[in-house]
Design an enzyme around this catalytic site. Structure first.
Site, PDB file in Angstrom:
ATOM      1  N   ASP A  64       8.348   8.184   1.304  1.00  0.00           N
ATOM      2  CA  ASP A  64       9.038   9.472   1.489  1.00  0.00           C
ATOM      3  C   ASP A  64      10.346   9.486   0.703  1.00  0.00           C
ATOM      4  O   ASP A  64      10.696  10.472   0.036  1.00  0.00           O
ATOM      5  CB  ASP A  64       9.260   9.787   2.981  1.00  0.00           C
ATOM      6  CG  ASP A  64       9.638   8.564   3.809  1.00  0.00           C
ATOM      7  OD1 ASP A  64       9.580   7.435   3.280  1.00  0.00           O
ATOM      8  OD2 ASP A  64      10.006   8.731   4.981  1.00  0.00           O
ATOM      9  N   ASP A 117       1.644  12.492 -10.011  1.00  0.00           N
ATOM     10  CA  ASP A 117       1.643  13.919 -10.357  1.00  0.00           C
ATOM     11  C   ASP A 117       3.051  14.502 -10.254  1.00  0.00           C
ATOM     12  O   ASP A 117       3.447  15.341 -11.058  1.00  0.00           O
ATOM     13  CB  ASP A 117       0.696  14.707  -9.446  1.00  0.00           C
ATOM     14  CG  ASP A 117      -0.689  14.834 -10.061  1.00  0.00           C
ATOM     15  OD1 ASP A 117      -1.040  13.984 -10.906  1.00  0.00           O
ATOM     16  OD2 ASP A 117      -1.423  15.772  -9.696  1.00  0.00           O
ATOM     17  N   ASP A 168      -1.331   8.341  -6.380  1.00  0.00           N
ATOM     18  CA  ASP A 168      -1.972   9.606  -6.748  1.00  0.00           C
ATOM     19  C   ASP A 168      -0.938  10.738  -6.663  1.00  0.00           C
ATOM     20  O   ASP A 168      -0.774  11.550  -7.591  1.00  0.00           O
ATOM     21  CB  ASP A 168      -3.124   9.842  -5.749  1.00  0.00           C
ATOM     22  CG  ASP A 168      -4.021  11.001  -6.136  1.00  0.00           C
ATOM     23  OD1 ASP A 168      -3.778  11.628  -7.172  1.00  0.00           O
ATOM     24  OD2 ASP A 168      -4.966  11.284  -5.378  1.00  0.00           O
ATOM     25  N   TYR A 185      -8.718   5.620   0.282  1.00  0.00           N
ATOM     26  CA  TYR A 185      -9.740   6.367  -0.458  1.00  0.00           C
ATOM     27  C   TYR A 185     -11.107   5.692  -0.387  1.00  0.00           C
ATOM     28  O   TYR A 185     -12.126   6.333  -0.566  1.00  0.00           O
ATOM     29  CB  TYR A 185      -9.344   6.531  -1.939  1.00  0.00           C
ATOM     30  CG  TYR A 185      -8.217   7.502  -2.172  1.00  0.00           C
ATOM     31  CD1 TYR A 185      -7.552   8.117  -1.125  1.00  0.00           C
ATOM     32  CD2 TYR A 185      -7.812   7.817  -3.464  1.00  0.00           C
ATOM     33  CE1 TYR A 185      -6.518   9.000  -1.342  1.00  0.00           C
ATOM     34  CE2 TYR A 185      -6.773   8.709  -3.696  1.00  0.00           C
ATOM     35  CZ  TYR A 185      -6.124   9.293  -2.629  1.00  0.00           C
ATOM     36  OH  TYR A 185      -5.101  10.162  -2.855  1.00  0.00           O
ATOM     37  N   LYS A 209       4.945   2.094   2.892  1.00  0.00           N
ATOM     38  CA  LYS A 209       5.304   2.788   4.139  1.00  0.00           C
ATOM     39  C   LYS A 209       5.257   1.719   5.217  1.00  0.00           C
ATOM     40  O   LYS A 209       4.584   1.851   6.243  1.00  0.00           O
ATOM     41  CB  LYS A 209       4.308   3.944   4.386  1.00  0.00           C
ATOM     42  CG  LYS A 209       4.686   4.887   5.494  1.00  0.00           C
ATOM     43  CD  LYS A 209       5.833   5.812   5.172  1.00  0.00           C
ATOM     44  CE  LYS A 209       6.224   6.623   6.380  1.00  0.00           C
ATOM     45  NZ  LYS A 209       7.515   7.320   6.235  1.00  0.00           N
TER      46      LYS A 209
END
Ligand code: NAD
Length: 362
Positions: A222, A250, A246, A135, A190
Site C-alpha cells: 500500500d 501498470d 501486476d 494467481y 504485505k
C-alpha cells in the site's frame, strides 16, 4: 541465434513489422522465424497456441511477441481465448521473472499526468514474479461456506502461496539486476497481514546476505503504491510477487505518460526470454497505421541485451529512439503541440534512419 517472431493480433502485426526492420539494419547474424499466435492462430489452427508455435518458441533463444486479443473472442471458452497463449508460453518456457523498466524520456515529460519535476529522469525497474502467488495457488473455487461470517452462504476462494525456491530465484534476479544499475532493491510485500509475504520478506532478507554491495529495503504494497506517485525517483529496482507486481507495474507504466513506450521482458532460468510491449492489441486503432511501435522496438533492444548478449546493438536501438524523440517525431499517443505527428511506419523509418545514420527528413 534464433528469434521466434510471434506478432499476434490487432496492432501486433504492425508494430512487430517495425521492430523487425530495426533488427534487420543492425547487421547481426540471427535467424528469424514467424508463427501465428492468439486470435490469428485460433482462426487458422483452432487454438491460440498451436503445437507448431510452441515448438518454434521452445527452440528459439528468444521470442519477440506483439500482442494478442480482440473483443470478438470474449465469448470463446477460456482455454481458447487469445490471452491464454501468453499464459501457455510463460508456463512452457518456465518464464518466472518479468522485467518492466519505467523510463521517462526527457522529451516526453509533458505526457505524464504527474508534475514534470517528479518524473523527469525517472528510470526504475519493476521485477515481478510470474509463476506463483494467488494467481496459480490451489485449491481455488466456489463452495458453500462452513465457517466465516456467513456459514451456509455461497463463497469463492483462492490460495496465496510461494515456495522458498520461487522467492530465492526472483530475489537473485533482482539483486543481479540492481548490480548493473544503482545497486538498490526495494522488496514489496504485505508482511504485516499475510503469512505468504512474511515468508517472502524473510527469504529475500536471507538471499540478500550474498549481495552485500546492494542495498535492500522492504516496503508494504500500500505504501509502495503511494510512493510510486509521490516520489517515484526514490526507487531503483522493485521486486515483488505476481499480484502486487501486476498492479504496481501498470501504475509505474502510467508515470511515463504512454503505454506505447514501455517494453517488457519475461525470462527463465537460462535467460531465454519473451519480449513484448506492455500494452495489448489495441483493437480500437488496429489497421489504421497509427500505433506507436517504440515499445516493441525497445523490447527488441531488451532482447538483444538479455537473451542474445548484444549490449552494443541494444544501446544503438535505445539511442536511436532517443534521437527520434529529440527530432520531435511523435505517434498520436504521445503527440503534443509543437511536435510532428507520424504514423507507425514513419516512426519505424525514423528509427531505422537514426541507426543507419541517414538524415531524418521532414
Ligand atoms: P490495450 O493496451 O490494447 O489498449 C489500451 C489503450 O491504449 C487503447 O486506447 C489503445 O488504443 C491504446 N494503445 C495501446 N497500445 C498502443 C500503442 N502502441 N500505440 C498507441 N496507442 C496504444 O488494452 P485493452 O484495450 O484493455 O485490450 C485490448 C485487447 O488486448 C484485449 O483483447 C486484451 O485482452 C488484450 N491484451 C493483450 C495483452 C498482451 O497481448 N500482452 C495485454 C493487455 C491486453
Amino acid at each position: 541465434m534464433k528469434i521466434a517472431v510471434l506478432p499476434g493480433d490487432g496492432i501486433g502485426t504492425e508494430i512487430v513489422a517495425e521492430a523487425i526492420r530495426v533488427l534487420d539494419v543492425l547487421d547481426l547474424k540471427f535467424e528469424m522465424e514467424s508463427a501465428l499466435v492468439g486470435g490469428a492462430a485460433y482462426e487458422a489452427h483452432g487454438h491460440p497456441l498451436p503445437e507448431s508455435t510452441l515448438k518454434l518458441a521452445r527452440e528459439a533463444d528468444a521470442v519477440l511477441f506483439g500482442a494478442v486479443g480482440d473483443w470478438k473472442y470474449d465469448t470463446l471458452d477460456r482455454p481458447l481465448r487469445p490471452e491464454q497463449a501468453i499464459l501457455g508460453l510463460r508456463k512452457h518456457l518456465g518464464l518466472f521473472a518479468n522485467f518492466r523498466p519505467a523510463i521517462c524520456y526527457e522529451q516526453l515529460v509533458g505526457a505524464s499526468s504527474l508534475k514534470p519535476e517528479l518524473i523527469a529522469g525517472l528510470d526504475i525497474l519493476i521485477i515481478r514474479e510470474l509463476t506463483g502467488d494467488i494467481y496459480f495457488g490451489q485449491p481455488r473455487g466456489r463452495r458453500t461456506a462452513v465457517d466465516g461470517h456467513f456459514p451456509g452462504a455461497e463463497e469463492a476462494f483462492d490460495t496465496m502461496r510461494y515456495s522458498r525456491p520461487e522467492v530465492e530465484r526472483i530475489a537473485r534476479v533482482a539483486f543481479e539486476a540492481a548490480r548493473k544499475r544503482d545497486k538498490r532493491v526495494t522488496s514489496v510485500d504485505k508482511a504485516n497481514v499475510l503469512e505468504t509475504f512474511q515468508f517472502w520478506k524473510d527469504v529475500v532478507t536471507e538471499v540478500h546476505k550474498d549481495y552485500p554491495d546492494v542495498a535492500l529495503d522492504h516496503m508494504y504494497v500500500d505504501n509502495a503504491a503511494m510512493q510510486l506517485v509521490k516520489a517515484p525517483k526514490k526507487f531503483d529496482v522493485i521486486v515483488t510477487g505476481n499480484m502486487f507486481g501486476d498492479i504496481l507495474s501498470d501504475e509505474a507504466a502510467m508515470l511515463t505518460g504512454s503505454i506505447g513506450m514501455l517494453p517488457s521482458a519475461s525470462l527463465n532460468a537460462s535467460n531465454q526470454g519473451l519480449y513484448e510491449p506492455s500494452h495489448g492489441s489495441a483493437p480500437d486503432i488496429a489497421g489504421k497505421g497509427v500505433a506507436n511501435p517504440l515499445a516493441t522496438i525497445l523490447s527488441a533492444a531488451m532482447m538483444l541485451r538479455f537473451s542474445l548478449h548484444q549490449p552494443e546493438a541494444a544501446d544503438r536501438i535505445e539511442s536511436a529512439v532517443r534521437h527520434v524523440l529529440a527530432q520531435g517525431l511523435r505517434t498520436a499517443d504521445i503527440w503534443s503541440e509543437g511536435t510532428r505527428r507520424v504514423g507507425t511506419r514513419e516512426m519505424g523509418d525514423a528509427v531505422v534512419a537514426a541507426i543507419t545514420k541517414k538524415t531524418i527528413t521532414g
